[in-house]
Write an enzyme that holds these catalytic residues in place. Structure first.
Site, short mmCIF file in Angstrom:
data_model
loop_
_atom_site.label_atom_id
_atom_site.label_comp_id
_atom_site.label_asym_id
_atom_site.label_seq_id
_atom_site.Cartn_x
_atom_site.Cartn_y
_atom_site.Cartn_z
N CYS A 46 83.39 38.07 75.44
CA CYS A 46 82.66 36.92 75.95
C CYS A 46 83.33 36.43 77.25
O CYS A 46 83.22 37.10 78.27
CB CYS A 46 82.53 35.85 74.88
N HIS A 86 79.84 38.68 70.42
CA HIS A 86 81.00 38.45 69.55
C HIS A 86 81.02 39.48 68.43
O HIS A 86 80.30 39.32 67.44
CB HIS A 86 80.93 37.04 68.95
N GLU A 142 83.20 39.81 66.20
CA GLU A 142 83.75 39.19 64.99
C GLU A 142 82.74 38.30 64.28
O GLU A 142 82.99 37.81 63.18
CB GLU A 142 85.01 38.38 65.34
#
EC number: 2.6.1.85
Length: 192
Positions: free
Chosen positions: A83, A170, A172
């Site tokens: 990001c 993202h 995660e």
């Protein structure tokens, strides 16, 4: 034993990333994005890789020290930007950072995520960003393929010659499929 320096850009996702790296037996060292001292930069060279985390604002405001680290260590140690981290990679390599809007999207890629798993060509991923990178001297390795996004937003980049890569989404996030495997790619990627 592998070790990752996590440069924390004061984002709530930082420790989600730490949790994603930990099951691989990776030692994760988290350091806030503050100025690094000369001795610290040399100590970083003993680590396996660097991960530059998400965060607020433009890279020139929030990730200025990350841009400096990229300048010093690109080509000497593998670097992954996520990001804001990707935006810092793009900016450090001459790219522009422009406005965007975050959401769940399918990310089309050129096989960048394939070394450790066989992902679908359109990979669902959570996007929480409001900025994206416009390419300069970087290779675009993934784009958003949503019909409402014109032109397609860049979702993954790679330096043409160095082990420096970034993803805008993202990995995660619970919305992102195969995120742990994408992060594992960083750990197992050699520095050429």
């Amino acid at each position: 034993m592998t070790s990752v320096l996590m440069i924390d850009n004061c984002d709530s996702f930082t420790y989600n990333l730490v949790d994603q790296f930990s099951p691989h037996g990776t030692i994760v060292i988290v350091k806030r994005n503050h100025p690094f001292y000369d001795g610290e930069i040399e100590a970083i060279m003993a680590l396996t890789s660097i991960c530059i985390t998400p965060g607020p604002c433009y890279p020139a405001e929030a990730a200025l020290n990350s841009c400096s680290i990229i300048g010093h260590l690109a080509g000497r140690i593998p670097i992954l930007g996520i990001c804001l981290g990707q935006q810092a990679l793009g900016q450090a390599r001459g790219g522009l950072v422009i406005f965007a809007h975050g959401k769940l999207s399918n990310i089309e890629h050129n096989g960048i995520f394939a070394p450790l798993f066989n992902p679908p060509r359109a990979l669902p991923a959570g996007r929480y960003h409001s900025l994206v990178v416009e390419p300069a001297r970087i290779e675009v390795t993934g784009q958003c393929n949503q019909l409402e996004v014109v032109p397609q937003e860049i979702m993954a980049i790679r330096h043409r010659d160095l082990p420096v890569e970034g993803v805008q989404f993202h990995p995660e996030s619970i919305l992102s499929s195969n995120g742990a495997a994408i992060l594992a790619n960083l750990i197992h990627r050699p520095c050429h």
